[in-house]
Enzyme design. Structure first.
Site, PDB file in Angstrom:
ATOM      1  CG  ASN A 171     -12.502 -52.673  30.008  1.00 58.47           C
ATOM      2  OD1 ASN A 171     -11.684 -52.972  30.863  1.00 58.47           O
ATOM      3  ND2 ASN A 171     -12.410 -53.113  28.771  1.00 58.47           N
TER       4      ASN A 171
ATOM      5  CG  HIS B 192     -14.346 -57.896  26.757  1.00 58.90           C
ATOM      6  ND1 HIS B 192     -14.403 -57.133  27.906  1.00 58.90           N
ATOM      7  CD2 HIS B 192     -13.086 -57.709  26.258  1.00 58.90           C
ATOM      8  CE1 HIS B 192     -13.252 -56.529  28.094  1.00 58.90           C
ATOM      9  NE2 HIS B 192     -12.434 -56.862  27.103  1.00 58.90           N
TER      10      HIS B 192
ATOM     11  CB  SER C  10     -12.645 -53.848  25.786  1.00 55.62           C
ATOM     12  OG  SER C  10     -12.039 -52.743  25.144  1.00 55.62           O
TER      13      SER C  10
ATOM     14  CD  GLU D 297     -17.208 -57.456  30.501  1.00 52.61           C
ATOM     15  OE1 GLU D 297     -17.351 -56.833  31.565  1.00 52.61           O
ATOM     16  OE2 GLU D 297     -16.773 -56.917  29.458  1.00 52.61           O
TER      17      GLU D 297
END
Length: 279
Positions: free
Chosen positions: A187, A137, A116, A149
């Site tokens: 994130n 991800h 992440s 992702e």
């Protein structure tokens, strides 16, 4: 197509289940047999829930369970067409795993990391063929969340990226290309918000009030502290620490309360207590 998953924790188990539900043959590998046992129980529990809700018939649920094989030997992944790594956010650990996979898994397969925050270029640095390494991800819980992702490293081949995008779609997910910067897309924005929520608690705010404010004031389905407990206080803290160490910017400084909670074993749902208590 055969999919390998390294790691049988919450994310590894979820990715394996997602692939099995999409009809793929899956091999889930972890060094801890207890983790594999828990993963198997988790998939069975999820299938029971889907049957009870009428979203799967019994035969379909049993077929999903049967598509996943479990083991502790990485050599089981040798003939997989794609392998997704989903172990804790530790650069040294992940890089070591990719070096092993590079030597074990057939050359035509591609290797993906569920990281992440860590750079794909760093993860593939010890690989003989870093061109087949890419970031995929997934979000927690993997069987439910639709986004994946896709992150290229400096040496990622365009063909590898294309195959990762197609796999994400085949798993019923929506791929989104993200730059190879710490935190990627989600994130980079989300974890600092969770961190700021922890600062509010450290300054005296009630966790419930913080979460209620974001759910009713920003229309969030889950408050930032509830989310931290769900994902894991330790995982959220380590992601924040990676952002801080990568950008050297004080706005990413992890909240000290998080470190204290980790030291006290208050890791969230998985430990029974985080910002909230769980039965």
């Amino acid at each position: 197509m055969k999919i390998g998953v390294v790691g049988a924790g919450m994310m590894g188990c979820g990715i394996a289940e997602t692939a099995a539900q999409a009809g793929f043959t899956v091999i889930n590998v972890d060094t801890f047999s207890s983790a594999l046992e828990n993963a198997q129980k988790c998939v069975q529990k999820d299938m029971e829930k889907l049957v009870a809700k009428g979203k799967r018939i019994r035969g379909e649920a049993d077929a999903v369970i049967a598509r996943i094989a479990y083991g502790t030997d990485m050599r089981m992944l040798a003939d997989c067409d794609a392998v997704i790594e989903a172990v804790p956010e530790n650069l040294e650990l992940k890089a070591s795993i990719f070096a092993q996979l590079d030597a074990i898994v057939k050359p035509e397969a591609f290797l993906a990391s569920n990281t992440s925050a860590i750079a794909i270029s760093a993860l593939s640095a010890k690989m003989t063929n870093p061109a087949r390494c890419v970031g995929m991800h997934f979000f927690c819980p993997a069987p439910v969340m639709k986004l994946v992702e896709i992150v290229d490293g400096l040496y990622t081949a365009p063909e590898t990226t294309g195959r990762a995008v197609e796999l994400a779609k085949a798993l019923g997910k929506t791929p989104a290309k993200a730059p190879e910067m710490p935190g990627f897309l989600v994130n980079r924005m989300l974890v600092p918000m969770q961190n700021e929520a922890a600062f509010l608690v450290m300054e005296g705010a009630d966790p419930k009030d913080v979460d209620t404010a974001m759910k009713l004031g920003a229309n969030f389905p889950m408050g930032p502290l509830e989310l931290t407990d769900f994902v894991g206080v330790d995982i959220m803290y380590n992601t924040m620490l990676t952002l801080y160490e990568s950008f050297h910017d004080s706005k990413y400084r992890p909240c000290p309360l998080l470190a204290n909670m980790i030291a006290a074993g208050r890791l969230g749902r998985k430990s029974g207590r985080g910002f909230y208590e769980y039965g």
